[in-house]
Design an enzyme around this catalytic site. Structure first.
Site, PDB file in Angstrom:
ATOM      1  N   LYS A  35       0.937  -1.324  -0.058  1.00  0.00           N
ATOM      2  CA  LYS A  35      -0.126   0.082  -0.028  1.00  0.00           C
ATOM      3  C   LYS A  35       1.034   1.454  -0.090  1.00  0.00           C
ATOM      4  CE  LYS A  35      -0.090  -0.229   5.281  1.00  0.00           C
ATOM      5  NZ  LYS A  35      -0.991  -0.786   6.272  1.00  0.00           N
ATOM      6  N   TYR A 263      15.921  29.956   7.232  1.00  0.00           N
ATOM      7  CA  TYR A 263      14.632  30.749   8.085  1.00  0.00           C
ATOM      8  C   TYR A 263      14.839  30.843   9.399  1.00  0.00           C
ATOM      9  CZ  TYR A 263      12.420  30.188   3.525  1.00  0.00           C
ATOM     10  OH  TYR A 263      11.981  30.120   2.060  1.00  0.00           O
TER      11      TYR A 263
HETATM   12  C1  LIG Z   1      -0.019  -1.569   6.692  1.00  0.00           C
HETATM   13  C2  LIG Z   1      -0.732  -2.832   7.249  1.00  0.00           C
HETATM   14  C3  LIG Z   1       0.019  -4.021   7.469  1.00  0.00           C
HETATM   15  C4  LIG Z   1       1.533  -4.158   7.405  1.00  0.00           C
HETATM   16  O1  LIG Z   1       1.990  -3.680   8.511  1.00  0.00           O
HETATM   17  P1  LIG Z   1       3.545  -3.544   8.981  1.00  0.00           P
HETATM   18  O2  LIG Z   1       3.827  -3.349  10.113  1.00  0.00           O
HETATM   19  O3  LIG Z   1       4.160  -2.625   7.845  1.00  0.00           O
HETATM   20  O4  LIG Z   1       4.191  -4.911   8.657  1.00  0.00           O
HETATM   21  C5  LIG Z   1      -0.506  -5.392   7.644  1.00  0.00           C
HETATM   22  N1  LIG Z   1      -2.168  -5.395   7.894  1.00  0.00           N
HETATM   23  C6  LIG Z   1      -2.766  -4.202   7.695  1.00  0.00           C
HETATM   24  C7  LIG Z   1      -4.174  -4.164   7.796  1.00  0.00           C
HETATM   25  C8  LIG Z   1      -2.238  -2.995   7.294  1.00  0.00           C
HETATM   26  O5  LIG Z   1      -3.165  -2.006   7.197  1.00  0.00           O
END
Ligand SMILES: *Cc1c(COP(=O)(O)O)cnc(C)c1O
Length: 384
Positions: A35, A263
């Site tokens: 994702k 800045y």
């Molecule tokens: C993002 C996510 C993962 C992966 O988690 P990690 O800590 O990066 O391994 C697994 N399951 C769900 C539902 C997620 O949203």
């Protein structure tokens, strides 16, 4: 050659991490979570590398992300689990995307889309077991599973999976969530369902909570070679960070003691010395909160970032070091090579390594290496 701005992703590291995780976790199935553009690494190349190394499922948050993978020609099993109230389930089903569902309403929506298309939807039902985000809430389990069984009988969908997600709050909290999850599985089976993909663990629990492994784990951060723990590094876990974030010095100037930098003049030069300008800023994902605290690597040595990080640039104090316009600057990479890690940046910015890599901006081109020194392709940021 180093680009002006560049995130180099070592796909050999992704493959090695997947193979390592698969062997230490030992579940029949492993889902690579890609994702958010594979946590900033590039969803398509990472998905391909993970599948080649033995992942047999891909996971994304939403249907748009899933369809982008399908459009790139990736036809592996693929689950999307976070949906807009008006999500286009038909588009997902038409491309054979499995759907993680969290409500009776979504079950009805998916069954209707499947009926219209004349396909059988592949469904994983998500249970709420403590996080209180999505997932079917315990009082609704019986109704949801009874409906799912009825829709399965009617040939609209098949419940191949039941899953949930842990809070990683404490071992006791996780144990409590596992008990709740088991209760949910019992309700599913009592309704006549026979899901074969039972999944609860992301990287942290997959590594530390064997009871949470079931038949599949969903690993994200680990495949990128980063540790989800504060007390164990990538190296301790046998993982190799895949992303190197780097650029080239755009300007070098000699300033006198007392000169202010960037800045608000947060920093003034304590002595005469050289400053190097790096053309990366918060628009590129360099966290502004790390102003004045992070280190970067220049010609193999660590130097402090000084003054405020701006939208497009920041300044490094190099003292009397002999640096030149065009020299490579590494913000983070594999600490085994002597450069800072994404976790060092997370510590400097008061966040987690997940956020550091995921927020690398679209202006930063990603380039891909199969193994160190072996360039296999380049993509503009944002392309997947
Ligand atoms: C993002 C996510 C993962 C992966 O988690 P990690 O800590 O990066 O391994 C697994 N399951 C769900 C539902 C997620 O949203």
């Amino acid at each position: 050659m180093t680009g002006y701005r560049e995130a180099v992703v070592d796909l050999g590291a992704v493959s090695a991490n997947v193979a390592h995780l698969k062997s230490v976790i030992g579940t029949p199935h492993l889902m690579a979570v890609v994702k958010a553009n594979a946590y900033g690494h590039g969803a398509v190349p990472v998905a391909r590398a993970a599948l080649a190394a033995g992942a047999d499922w891909l996971g994304v948050a939403d249907i748009d992300e899933a369809l982008q993978l399908r459009s790139a020609g990736i036809d592996a099993p693929l689950l999307a689990w976070l949906h807009d109230p008006d999500a286009d389930f038909a588009a997902a089903l038409a491309r054979n995307v499995s759907l993680g569902l969290s409500s009776v309403r979504q079950l009805h929506q998916v069954a209707e889309a499947a009926g219209t298309l004349g396909v059988v939807a592949d469904v994983h039902i998500k249970l709420e077991t403590g996080l209180n985000r999505n997932g079917v809430h315990e009082p609704d389990w019986a109704e949801a599973f009874a409906l799912a069984a009825e829709l399965e009988q009617a040939g609209r969908l098949i419940v191949t999976g039941v899953f949930s997600h842990l809070a990683n709050a404490s071992p006791e909290d996780d144990a409590e969530a596992i008990v709740r999850f088991e209760r949910g599985l019992a309700v599913a089976r009592a309704a006549g369902l026979t899901p074969s993909l039972i999944h609860l663990a992301s990287t942290a629990a997959a590594l530390r909570v064997p009871a949470a492994r079931y038949t599949m784990v969903r690993v994200g951060i680990g495949i990128y070679g980063l540790s989800p723990f504060t007390d164990q590094s990538s190296h301790d876990l046998g993982l190799r960070p895949a992303m190197t974030f780097r650029g080239r010095i755009a300007a070098v100037r000699l300033v006198a003691a007392g000169a202010g930098v960037s800045y608000d003049y947060l920093w003034r030069a304590p002595t005469d010395g050289y400053l190097a300008l790096v053309p990366l800023g918060y628009a590129d994902g360099v966290p502004r909160q790390a102003s004045g605290t992070a280190l970067v690597s220049l010609a193999g040595r660590l130097h402090p970032l000084v003054g405020r990080i701006a939208m497009d640039q920041f300044v490094v104090s190099v003292g009397r070091e002999d640096v030149a316009v065009g020299d490579e600057v590494v913000l983070f990479g594999d600490p085994a090579t002597g450069v800072p890690s994404a976790t060092d940046w997370a510590d400097a910015a008061g966040t987690i390594n997940y956020e550091i890599v995921t927020r690398i901006g679209n202006r930063v081109p990603r380039s891909y290496r199969d193994a160190p020194g072996d360039a296999v392709g380049t993509a503009r940021g944002g392309e997947r």
